[in-house]
Enzyme design. Structure first.
Site, PDB file in Angstrom:
ATOM      1  N   LYS A   1       0.829  -1.199   0.000  1.00 24.58           N
ATOM      2  CA  LYS A   1       0.000   0.000   0.000  1.00 24.58           C
ATOM      3  C   LYS A   1       0.870   1.257   0.000  1.00 24.58           C
ATOM      4  CE  LYS A   1      -3.625  -2.043   2.968  1.00 24.58           C
ATOM      5  NZ  LYS A   1      -4.799  -1.843   2.090  1.00 24.58           N
TER       6      LYS A   1
ATOM      7  N   ARG B   1     -10.356 -11.474   1.974  1.00 25.09           N
ATOM      8  CA  ARG B   1     -11.281 -12.466   1.420  1.00 25.09           C
ATOM      9  C   ARG B   1     -10.678 -13.866   1.417  1.00 25.09           C
ATOM     10  NH1 ARG B   1     -11.625  -9.070  -3.970  1.00 25.09           N
ATOM     11  NH2 ARG B   1     -11.292  -7.507  -2.329  1.00 25.09           N
TER      12      ARG B   1
END
Length: 539
Positions: free
Chosen positions: A278, A352
């Site tokens: 990120k 996920r």
């Protein structure tokens, strides 16, 4: 910090406290108890408010010196238009009282008396008590010059609250249990990741849940491998601090559980994004990426005290997503717990992957219904902002039940679709699925579709709490930092749980094609169950 709430039956002017707090409606219309303050000022309260620019807007406050009362200072609290007062209004008023009363040890208030006749006295008292406890929350663990609130005792004046009794007392006790659970979730979310490894997080959960009528199992890395949780192992392998998986089981006393509810929470203790790292700007907030697991575990701590009659099981994978020589790479393929393979195209879409393993376990154990919570996608924040969670599900009735619980708890959510035609965006060249879509848009929806692939025919709801899990400023009962979002919804859901009817195979995919269940639809659903809704408000 502990704040006790009780109810008394006597005029507000005679209650001894460091501070009295009374409601004022919009346009400076005096609410219950404000007439006593007016008398203490010789009839000059409206003039005082006018000169101070106080209008009675929701959450607005004004300190007033008084004489001839049981306190030397009164706090005026705005609650807005009389015909628009709700439980949310009273929570906001309670939070405003707590934030202005930090130097007072005791407070007496008639705020609950501002409730309309349609809101039961116990529901009004609950809302005020909840707002006070949540508004008073502080995280000062690393503050060398922090100033903790002195507030310890709050008295709700019964003549202003529309009456006392056992129902109000029970509501105040329930508010204490719920807000303690939220406070723990906020604490663990606010904890810096340096001292919040997966092992630390698991230990904190065990400490929280000790003596709470639940069974806690902590799986270490070898046990996680034995469960064939490829997602948890894959995401966690880049960190020197190995993953954990915490499973918590609540069985109601008597062995007569009415159905099983599964809670699944994402527990990424820090998310750098892995190899798909990120940007540094804002990365410090990634200590919040375990907010879903915190909510599930916090909710589990309240079930025994609230006498929940259903079996509830929490599945919380805990990992740290770090870049290193051992981290998963874009293009790697993971085999998940249920045997499906996933091509990892972006290592920052890690939540996920660990949720897929947890969901498959809940399915294997035949939960009657599943709800998962995760700070999953920035796309959901773009779509719904920082205060509203996204709700997706494969069963309309179950989605409505979860939405009703959220509305009752005061945690806003909005249902989003799971479009069948978007499933092709998750097709992989080399595996059963890819972990991100081939397109740029609809990231929240494709993330939901990915998770749906691991729930089989179980009624399931996914809550994307990426926005409301963290607040940038104090706002009503929310405080800056971790909010504990989801705890109140899960507790309300567990209290009122009704196992959904088994779905027929012919209608398995119908929910994804139907229009979203918006707030008005949820209210209609709740109206059909008015008896149950009234019971919830009354307790």
């Amino acid at each position: 910090m502990t704040i006790t709430c009780s109810v008394v039956s006597q005029p507000i002017a005679k209650v001894k406290a460091d501070l009295v707090a009374v409601p004022v409606f919009a346009k400076r219309v005096l609410g219950p108890g404000a007439d006593a303050v007016d008398r203490a000022l010789g009839g000059g309260l409206v003039r005082f408010m006018t000169e101070a620019g106080f209008n009675g807007k929701p959450g607005e406050t004004l300190m007033v010196p008084v004489t001839g009362m049981g306190a030397k200072t009164a706090l005026l609290v705005g609650v807005g238009a009389r015909d628009e007062v709700s439980a949310a209004t009273l929570r906001r008023a309670g939070a405003a009282i707590a934030r202005r009363a930090t130097s007072a040890v005791s407070v007496a208030t008639t705020a609950a008396g501002a409730a309309p006749a349609s809101l039961a006295p116990e529901a009004a008292a609950y809302a005020v008590a909840e707002g006070i406890a949540l508004g008073a929350y502080q995280y000062l663990a690393f503050k060398t010059k922090g100033e903790p609130t002195k507030l310890r005792k709050v008295v709700l004046v019964a003549d202003g609250a529309g009456g006392g009794g056992k129902a109000v007392t029970a509501a105040l006790a329930r508010a204490r249990v719920v807000t303690d659970a939220v406070a723990w979730a906020r604490d663990i979310v606010n904890e810096p990741s340096l001292t919040k490894s997966p092992a630390d997080f698991a230990a904190s959960a065990k400490k929280l849940l000790a003596g709470k009528g639940v069974t806690v199992t902590v799986l270490t890395e070898p046990q996680i491998r034995a469960q064939k949780m490829g997602g948890v192992i894959g995401v966690g392998q880049g960190s020197e601090r190995p993953p954990r998986f915490v499973k918590v089981v609540y069985d109601p006393p008597g062995g007569k559980a009415r159905g099983t509810l599964a809670l699944v929470g994402k527990g990424v203790t820090f998310d750098t994004g892995g190899i798909s790292i990120k940007p540094s700007d804002g990365m410090e907030a990634m200590k919040t990426d375990m907010g879903g697991a915190a909510a599930a575990l916090g909710a589990m701590s309240a079930l025994e005290a609230l006498g929940v009659k259903h079996r509830v099981v929490a599945y919380t994978p805990m990992v740290e997503n770090m870049p290193s020589g051992s981290a998963i790479r874009p293009g790697d393929v993971l085999r998940m717990r249920d045997g499906q393979t996933v091509e990892v195209l972006n290592t920052d879409a890690e939540g996920r992957l660990i949720l897929a393993d947890a969901l498959s376990w809940a399915v294997d154990e035949k939960a009657d219904a599943i709800v998962d919570l995760a700070t999953l996608t920035g796309a959901c924040v773009v779509a719904l902002g920082e205060k509203i969670a996204g709700l997706m599900g494969n069963d309309d009735a179950w989605s409505a039940q979860v939405h009703d619980a959220a509305e009752q708890a005061g945690e806003p959510m909005w249902q989003l679709p799971l479009p069948e035609e978007y499933k092709g965006l998750l097709e992989s060249e080399v595996a059963d699925l890819r972990n991100i879509s081939t397109g740029r848009y609809g990231g929240t929806l494709t993330a939901g579709l990915f998770l749906e692939a691991f729930v089989g025919d179980r009624p399931w709801v996914h809550l994307d709490i990426a926005g409301p899990a963290r607040a940038s400023a104090d706002d009503g009962e929310l405080t800056r930092g971790g909010t504990g979002f989801g705890v109140r919804t899960l507790i309300e859901l567990a209290r009122t749980f009704e196992p959904p009817k088994a779905k027929k195979s012919a209608t398995k995919k119908s929910a994804a094609k139907k229009a979203p269940v918006r707030k008005s639809a949820a209210r209609k659903s709740a109206a059909k169950k008015s008896g149950a809704a009234k019971a919830r408000r009354a307790t």
